[in-house]
Design a protein around this motif. Structure first.
Motif, PDB file in Angstrom:
ATOM      1  N   ASN A 111       2.514   3.124  -4.076  1.00 38.64           N
ATOM      2  CA  ASN A 111       1.990   2.214  -3.065  1.00 38.64           C
ATOM      3  C   ASN A 111       3.127   1.507  -2.320  1.00 38.64           C
ATOM      4  O   ASN A 111       4.240   1.389  -2.829  1.00 38.64           O
ATOM      5  N   CYS A 167      10.807   2.095  -9.376  1.00 33.55           N
ATOM      6  CA  CYS A 167       9.572   2.861  -9.199  1.00 33.55           C
ATOM      7  C   CYS A 167       9.769   4.154  -8.408  1.00 33.55           C
ATOM      8  O   CYS A 167       8.869   5.004  -8.391  1.00 33.55           O
ATOM      9  N   TRP A 221      -1.301  -1.346  -6.611  1.00 36.75           N
ATOM     10  CA  TRP A 221      -0.410  -2.105  -7.478  1.00 36.75           C
ATOM     11  C   TRP A 221      -1.215  -2.916  -8.489  1.00 36.75           C
ATOM     12  O   TRP A 221      -2.418  -3.128  -8.332  1.00 36.75           O
ATOM     13  N   LYS A 224       3.816  -1.597  -1.562  1.00 34.56           N
ATOM     14  CA  LYS A 224       4.398  -2.812  -2.137  1.00 34.56           C
ATOM     15  C   LYS A 224       5.472  -2.462  -3.156  1.00 34.56           C
ATOM     16  O   LYS A 224       6.545  -3.067  -3.191  1.00 34.56           O
ATOM     17  N   GLU A 225       5.205  -1.472  -4.003  1.00 30.23           N
ATOM     18  CA  GLU A 225       6.152  -1.117  -5.057  1.00 30.23           C
ATOM     19  C   GLU A 225       7.177  -0.076  -4.615  1.00 30.23           C
ATOM     20  O   GLU A 225       8.100   0.246  -5.361  1.00 30.23           O
TER      21      GLU A 225
END
Length: 282
Positions: A75, A84, A35, A77-78
């Motif tokens: 990833n 996304c 990220w 987190k995203e």
């Protein structure tokens, strides 16, 4: 001494770091996608980033005699941001690129249902493309997250022999080893692992399937932590062959499963897309 850093975010580093890494013995590296430090707002920002990992960063690394490879993924987190998620559908066109040696970083951040889906989907993509997977174990509640990760790996079509569990520490190393996966340790100045703790882990658990990385990024980190760990191993009585196994042969063996590893640095070109790394009148 030859060093392969299997996890370092060179997009966040300067050319001085490349120069210092080469002087310390680094001859190859893998840069996982991760990220940005702030939320991306569209899939297209990922695509430009992936292109830079496939073009600009290998160009920069070649100027200093270092072979550069990468991994690509959405990833964890995203994975929680609906904006996304189309990245998952677009990944196959990047996973066929020669310099991509694994799917990653994937795994858990907050252990949400969205992260469950992204992890399972990308493990399947790795299996479909015959690639290893680089898995990020969470920074919070690490043992629970690692156990949940191993469960998803076991339910997937990907052999644990093709999975690297990264950001491990003393609390997770035994269960990670029992899973059949490869074991990754990030050596940091103040957080995660340090050189002395890493040496203690190696004394307790041996050198098989162990990978040491700097994971250096835009935060407080050190791209020479691989070399510092090698020196600490030698000072603690490990042999030069032990060091070569952990710092070179193990990452070569793991990422070599992709069939795409090229350990000789590319011939340095003068320009990439019309740009050089020089400034002014040089």
């Amino acid at each position: 001494m030859r060093i392969f850093d299997p996890h370092i975010h060179m997009t966040s580093r300067t050319t001085d770091d490349y120069e210092a890494m080469y002087a310390a013995g680094v001859r190859a590296l893998v840069e996982p996608s991760f990220w940005l430090g702030q939320p991306r707002t569209s899939p297209e920002s990922f695509f430009d980033y992936f292109d830079s990992l496939l073009g600009w960063e290998p160009f920069r690394a070649a100027q200093y005699g270092i072979a550069h490879h990468c991994t690509v993924a959405l990833n964890p987190k995203e994975a929680n941001d609906p904006r996304c998620l189309p990245v998952l559908d677009a990944l196959p066109r990047f996973l066929v690129k020669d310099n991509v040696v694994a799917v990653g970083e994937i795994g858990y951040d907050s252990m949400t249902p969205a992260e469950d889906t992204a992890l399972a989907t990308q493990l399947q993509l790795a299996a479909d493309h015959g690639l290893p997977a680089l898995v990020h174990t969470p920074h919070r509640d690490k043992l629970t997250g690692m156990r949940r990760t191993i469960d998803v790996v076991r339910e997937s079509a990907l052999d644990p022999e093709l999975v690297l569990l990264d950001h491990l520490n003393e609390t997770t190393v035994k269960e990670a080893a029992d899973s059949g996966c490869w074991l990754g340790f990030s050596i940091y100045p103040d957080t995660k692992m340090d050189e002395d703790r890493m040496v203690a882990v190696l004394k307790a658990h041996g050198t098989e399937k162990m990978l040491v990385n700097s994971a250096a990024d835009w935060g407080k980190s050190d791209p020479l932590k691989t070399r510092r760990t090698a020196d600490a191993m030698l000072a603690a009585g490990f042999t030069a062959d032990d060091v070569d196994q952990v710092l070179w042969r193990n990452p070569v063996a793991f990422y070599g499963r992709s069939g795409r590893l090229q350990l000789d640095a590319a011939a340095p070109g003068d320009l990439h897309e019309g740009n050089s790394i020089l400034r002014g009148g040089e």
